[in-house]
Design a protein around this motif. Structure first.
Motif, PDB file in Angstrom:
ATOM      1  N   PHE A 122       0.706  -1.075  -0.044  1.00 58.81           N
ATOM      2  CA  PHE A 122      -0.044  -0.061  -0.159  1.00 58.81           C
ATOM      3  C   PHE A 122       0.973   1.121  -0.068  1.00 58.81           C
ATOM      4  CE2 PHE A 122      -2.903  -3.142   1.460  1.00 58.81           C
ATOM      5  CZ  PHE A 122      -3.974  -2.697   1.031  1.00 58.81           C
ATOM      6  N   LEU A 123       0.715   2.171  -1.087  1.00 64.22           N
ATOM      7  CA  LEU A 123       1.456   3.423  -1.102  1.00 64.22           C
ATOM      8  C   LEU A 123       0.567   4.872  -1.139  1.00 64.22           C
ATOM      9  CD1 LEU A 123       2.563   1.235  -3.683  1.00 64.22           C
ATOM     10  CD2 LEU A 123       4.478   2.495  -2.843  1.00 64.22           C
ATOM     11  N   ASP A 124       1.327   5.655  -0.714  1.00 62.83           N
ATOM     12  CA  ASP A 124       0.539   6.953  -0.703  1.00 62.83           C
ATOM     13  C   ASP A 124       1.522   7.879  -2.099  1.00 62.83           C
ATOM     14  OD1 ASP A 124      -0.432   9.314  -0.898  1.00 62.83           O
ATOM     15  OD2 ASP A 124      -0.256   9.957   1.370  1.00 62.83           O
ATOM     16  N   GLY A 125       1.296   7.636  -3.133  1.00 69.01           N
ATOM     17  CA  GLY A 125       2.166   8.005  -4.309  1.00 69.01           C
ATOM     18  C   GLY A 125       3.011   6.945  -4.397  1.00 69.01           C
ATOM     19  N   GLU A 126       4.107   7.441  -3.961  1.00 64.59           N
ATOM     20  CA  GLU A 126       5.379   6.537  -4.080  1.00 64.59           C
ATOM     21  C   GLU A 126       5.840   6.094  -2.721  1.00 64.59           C
ATOM     22  OE1 GLU A 126       6.360   5.381  -7.284  1.00 64.59           O
ATOM     23  OE2 GLU A 126       4.835   6.483  -7.659  1.00 64.59           O
ATOM     24  N   LYS A 127       5.215   6.762  -1.634  1.00 70.78           N
ATOM     25  CA  LYS A 127       5.959   6.531  -0.276  1.00 70.78           C
ATOM     26  C   LYS A 127       5.260   5.279   0.350  1.00 70.78           C
ATOM     27  CE  LYS A 127       5.282   8.230   4.500  1.00 70.78           C
ATOM     28  NZ  LYS A 127       4.567   9.220   5.272  1.00 70.78           N
ATOM     29  N   LEU A 128       5.917   4.304   0.764  1.00 71.96           N
ATOM     30  CA  LEU A 128       5.401   3.101   1.337  1.00 71.96           C
ATOM     31  C   LEU A 128       4.563   3.340   2.625  1.00 71.96           C
ATOM     32  CD1 LEU A 128       5.311  -0.068   0.701  1.00 71.96           C
ATOM     33  CD2 LEU A 128       7.445  -0.130   2.206  1.00 71.96           C
ATOM     34  N   LEU A 129       3.630   2.759   2.626  1.00 70.06           N
ATOM     35  CA  LEU A 129       2.635   2.994   3.861  1.00 70.06           C
ATOM     36  C   LEU A 129       2.852   1.290   4.578  1.00 70.06           C
ATOM     37  CD1 LEU A 129      -0.468   4.672   2.395  1.00 70.06           C
ATOM     38  CD2 LEU A 129       1.318   5.634   3.809  1.00 70.06           C
ATOM     39  N   ALA A 130       2.573   0.222   3.835  1.00 65.57           N
ATOM     40  CA  ALA A 130       2.646  -1.046   4.301  1.00 65.57           C
ATOM     41  C   ALA A 130       2.727  -2.041   3.360  1.00 65.57           C
ATOM     42  CB  ALA A 130       1.109  -1.397   5.016  1.00 65.57           C
ATOM     43  N   GLU A 131       3.696  -3.188   3.713  1.00 62.30           N
ATOM     44  CA  GLU A 131       3.870  -4.195   2.747  1.00 62.30           C
ATOM     45  C   GLU A 131       3.871  -5.437   3.493  1.00 62.30           C
ATOM     46  OE1 GLU A 131       8.188  -5.110   1.586  1.00 62.30           O
ATOM     47  OE2 GLU A 131       7.410  -4.204  -0.230  1.00 62.30           O
ATOM     48  N   ARG A 132       3.152  -6.356   2.938  1.00 58.51           N
ATOM     49  CA  ARG A 132       3.396  -7.717   3.391  1.00 58.51           C
ATOM     50  C   ARG A 132       3.998  -8.778   2.326  1.00 58.51           C
ATOM     51  NH1 ARG A 132       2.328  -7.496   8.436  1.00 58.51           N
ATOM     52  NH2 ARG A 132       1.269  -9.219   9.034  1.00 58.51           N
ATOM     53  N   ILE A 133       4.576  -9.520   2.648  1.00 60.93           N
ATOM     54  CA  ILE A 133       5.333 -10.677   1.795  1.00 60.93           C
ATOM     55  C   ILE A 133       4.864 -11.803   2.418  1.00 60.93           C
ATOM     56  CG2 ILE A 133       7.305 -11.847   0.840  1.00 60.93           C
ATOM     57  CD1 ILE A 133       8.767  -9.141   1.375  1.00 60.93           C
ATOM     58  N   ILE A 134       4.058 -12.613   1.457  1.00 55.88           N
ATOM     59  CA  ILE A 134       3.312 -13.887   2.029  1.00 55.88           C
ATOM     60  C   ILE A 134       3.696 -14.891   1.025  1.00 55.88           C
ATOM     61  CG2 ILE A 134       1.224 -14.952   2.324  1.00 55.88           C
ATOM     62  CD1 ILE A 134      -0.259 -12.124   2.320  1.00 55.88           C
ATOM     63  N   LYS A 135       4.529 -16.063   1.536  1.00 57.51           N
ATOM     64  CA  LYS A 135       4.984 -17.135   0.981  1.00 57.51           C
ATOM     65  C   LYS A 135       3.680 -18.218   0.759  1.00 57.51           C
ATOM     66  CE  LYS A 135       9.108 -20.085   1.071  1.00 57.51           C
ATOM     67  NZ  LYS A 135      10.227 -20.317   1.590  1.00 57.51           N
ATOM     68  N   VAL A 136       3.489 -18.682  -0.409  1.00 53.00           N
ATOM     69  CA  VAL A 136       2.311 -19.554  -0.487  1.00 53.00           C
ATOM     70  C   VAL A 136       2.710 -20.900  -0.565  1.00 53.00           C
ATOM     71  CG1 VAL A 136       0.554 -19.670  -2.223  1.00 53.00           C
ATOM     72  CG2 VAL A 136       1.513 -17.605  -1.619  1.00 53.00           C
ATOM     73  N   PHE A 137       2.034 -21.795   0.126  1.00 55.27           N
ATOM     74  CA  PHE A 137       2.014 -23.178   0.099  1.00 55.27           C
ATOM     75  C   PHE A 137       0.642 -23.775  -0.230  1.00 55.27           C
ATOM     76  CE2 PHE A 137       5.160 -21.825   3.061  1.00 55.27           C
ATOM     77  CZ  PHE A 137       6.275 -22.787   2.809  1.00 55.27           C
ATOM     78  N   TYR A 138       0.653 -24.811  -1.176  1.00 58.82           N
ATOM     79  CA  TYR A 138      -0.767 -25.340  -1.666  1.00 58.82           C
ATOM     80  C   TYR A 138      -0.674 -26.886  -1.015  1.00 58.82           C
ATOM     81  CZ  TYR A 138      -1.401 -21.660  -4.854  1.00 58.82           C
ATOM     82  OH  TYR A 138      -1.210 -20.375  -5.389  1.00 58.82           O
ATOM     83  N   GLU A 139      -1.612 -27.209  -0.593  1.00 59.21           N
ATOM     84  CA  GLU A 139      -2.095 -28.460   0.373  1.00 59.21           C
ATOM     85  C   GLU A 139      -2.989 -29.406  -0.606  1.00 59.21           C
ATOM     86  OE1 GLU A 139      -2.947 -27.071   4.181  1.00 59.21           O
ATOM     87  OE2 GLU A 139      -0.791 -26.577   4.535  1.00 59.21           O
TER      88      GLU A 139
END
Length: 143
Positions: free
Chosen positions: A126-143
């Motif tokens: 999530f950004l305000d223009g180019e300024k980072l507000l929040a970031e999540r990196i989610i590693k995905v596993f399939y079962e």
């Protein structure tokens, strides 16, 4: 949230579900850290869905001029999909939701879950223009 967060932009929850059956495959709440890495365990059948819907709820204590969300799917070190959503102005002290629908490539055109399992990362920014507000990196596993 019962207590006010000290972080001005909070991702309250993310929910992912099948666009047709509405079956929920992933739901998380309380992401009140600016940068964080998580794991997501999904059923393989989600890759067969014709469409996947995701609902984001977020709160901003401050005014946001140009809210944008980027979602980048990375396989190993290679970005394979990129989605950009532009919201615009966000009122200070408000809680908002955003729903997105991403349509699948179709039967036989999807990467098999065995090739994706543990190697796929979903980066949500999530950004305000180019300024980072929040970031999540989610590693995905399939079962």
């Amino acid at each position: 949230m019962s207590e006010k967060s000290s972080i001005p932009f909070v991702i309250n929850s993310i929910k992912m579900f099948d666009g047709e059956t509405k079956k929920c495959y992933f739901e998380v709440s309380g992401w009140d850290e600016v940068l964080h890495t998580d794991e997501m365990h999904l059923e393989k059948e989600l890759l067969k869905a014709k469409a996947v819907q995701t609902k984001y709820e977020f709160t901003s204590e401050n005014e946001v001029e140009e809210l944008k969300m980027e979602q980048i799917m990375v396989l190993g070190t290679t970005p394979i999909e990129y989605f950009k959503f532009e919201f615009g102005f966000i009122i200070p002290g408000s809680t908002n939701t955003f729903d997105s629908t991403i349509h699948g490539a179709g039967e036989g055109k999807m990467i098999p879950p065995e090739m994706l399992n543990g190697k796929l990362k979903c980066v949500i920014r999530f950004l305000d223009g180019e300024k980072l507000l929040a970031e999540r990196i989610i590693k995905v596993f399939y079962e």
